[in-house]
Each structure stands twice: as structure tokens, then as C-alpha cells.
Motif scaffolding. Structure first.
Motif, PDB file in Angstrom:
ATOM      1  N   TYR A  47       0.796  -1.200  -0.464  1.00 40.13           N
ATOM      2  CA  TYR A  47       0.005   0.105   0.200  1.00 40.13           C
ATOM      3  C   TYR A  47       0.966   1.300   0.193  1.00 40.13           C
ATOM      4  CZ  TYR A  47      -4.089   2.725   0.792  1.00 40.13           C
ATOM      5  OH  TYR A  47      -5.333   3.874   0.753  1.00 40.13           O
ATOM      6  N   VAL A  48       2.154   1.002   1.015  1.00 36.87           N
ATOM      7  CA  VAL A  48       2.390   2.440   0.928  1.00 36.87           C
ATOM      8  C   VAL A  48       4.008   2.673  -0.098  1.00 36.87           C
ATOM      9  CG1 VAL A  48       1.972   2.989   3.413  1.00 36.87           C
ATOM     10  CG2 VAL A  48       4.369   1.406   2.482  1.00 36.87           C
ATOM     11  N   GLY A  49       3.644   1.203  -1.730  1.00 37.14           N
ATOM     12  CA  GLY A  49       4.630   1.228  -2.472  1.00 37.14           C
ATOM     13  C   GLY A  49       5.805   1.003  -2.508  1.00 37.14           C
ATOM     14  N   GLU A  50       6.603  -0.291  -0.933  1.00 36.50           N
ATOM     15  CA  GLU A  50       7.960  -0.205  -0.741  1.00 36.50           C
ATOM     16  C   GLU A  50       8.180  -1.225  -1.776  1.00 36.50           C
ATOM     17  OE1 GLU A  50       9.145  -3.472   2.087  1.00 36.50           O
ATOM     18  OE2 GLU A  50       8.481  -1.722   3.843  1.00 36.50           O
ATOM     19  N   PRO A  51       9.274  -0.879  -2.300  1.00 38.74           N
ATOM     20  CA  PRO A  51      10.255  -1.398  -3.905  1.00 38.74           C
ATOM     21  C   PRO A  51      10.207  -2.567  -3.373  1.00 38.74           C
ATOM     22  CG  PRO A  51      11.272   0.145  -3.064  1.00 38.74           C
ATOM     23  CD  PRO A  51      10.415   0.392  -2.447  1.00 38.74           C
ATOM     24  N   GLY A  52       9.705  -3.640  -4.762  1.00 38.16           N
ATOM     25  CA  GLY A  52       9.376  -4.923  -4.477  1.00 38.16           C
ATOM     26  C   GLY A  52       8.221  -5.656  -3.492  1.00 38.16           C
ATOM     27  N   ALA A  53       7.522  -4.774  -3.257  1.00 43.02           N
ATOM     28  CA  ALA A  53       6.017  -5.742  -1.878  1.00 43.02           C
ATOM     29  C   ALA A  53       5.008  -5.124  -3.115  1.00 43.02           C
ATOM     30  CB  ALA A  53       5.827  -4.207  -1.931  1.00 43.02           C
ATOM     31  N   LYS A  54       4.863  -7.079  -2.735  1.00 45.06           N
ATOM     32  CA  LYS A  54       3.497  -7.970  -4.047  1.00 45.06           C
ATOM     33  C   LYS A  54       2.266  -8.375  -2.808  1.00 45.06           C
ATOM     34  CE  LYS A  54       6.599 -10.024  -6.909  1.00 45.06           C
ATOM     35  NZ  LYS A  54       7.020 -11.369  -7.019  1.00 45.06           N
ATOM     36  N   LEU A  55       1.393  -7.758  -3.410  1.00 45.75           N
ATOM     37  CA  LEU A  55      -0.681  -7.926  -2.682  1.00 45.75           C
ATOM     38  C   LEU A  55       0.003  -9.235  -1.977  1.00 45.75           C
ATOM     39  CD1 LEU A  55      -3.163  -6.063  -4.487  1.00 45.75           C
ATOM     40  CD2 LEU A  55      -2.595  -5.670  -2.094  1.00 45.75           C
ATOM     41  N   PRO A  56      -0.068  -9.833  -0.988  1.00 46.44           N
ATOM     42  CA  PRO A  56      -0.548 -10.729  -0.579  1.00 46.44           C
ATOM     43  C   PRO A  56      -1.644 -11.594  -0.839  1.00 46.44           C
ATOM     44  CG  PRO A  56      -1.033  -9.213   1.630  1.00 46.44           C
ATOM     45  CD  PRO A  56      -0.649  -8.338   0.006  1.00 46.44           C
TER      46      PRO A  56
END
Length: 62
Positions: A47-56
């Protein structure tokens, strides 16, 4: 990236019914190592746009 251990307890309000449905969905989800906190942290990172983060991933039967 390895997940850092949480440093503090956070709270938010929701209904008992929604919290129970969320717990059931986490148990049915594709990650056998997941718990409710892990799924919430993954969502917040995305949600905050952390690099590499994916929706669960959600369970198939949603």
C-alpha cells in the motif's frame, strides 16, 4: 528481502465478524507460513509502495 521482526504493537478497530473472516482466509491462503500479522504487514508494504512489495495472495475460494 528478509522480513525484519516487528518492533511495536499496533492497533486498529474492526468488527469481530470481519476479523474472524480474515483469520479464516489467512488459514486457507496459499502460504502455510502466513499468519494474520504477516499478511497485514505485506499489505501495508504494498500500500505504501515499498519497492518489491506485492499484494498478499488471497485464497482460491474467495
Amino acid at each position: 528481502m528478509a522480513e525484519k521482526p516487528p518492533t511495536a504493537l499496533r492497533r486498529f478497530r474492526t468488527t469481530d465478524e470481519l476479523w474472524e473472516r480474515f483469520g479464516d482466509a489467512v488459514e486457507r491462503g496459499p502460504d502455510p507460513e502466513a499468519d494474520m500479522s504477516k499478511v497485514l504487514r505485506a499489505f501495508v508494504r504494498w500500500y505504501v509502495g515499498e519497492p518489491g512489495a506485492k499484494l498478499p495472495e488471497r485464497p482460491e475460494d474467495m
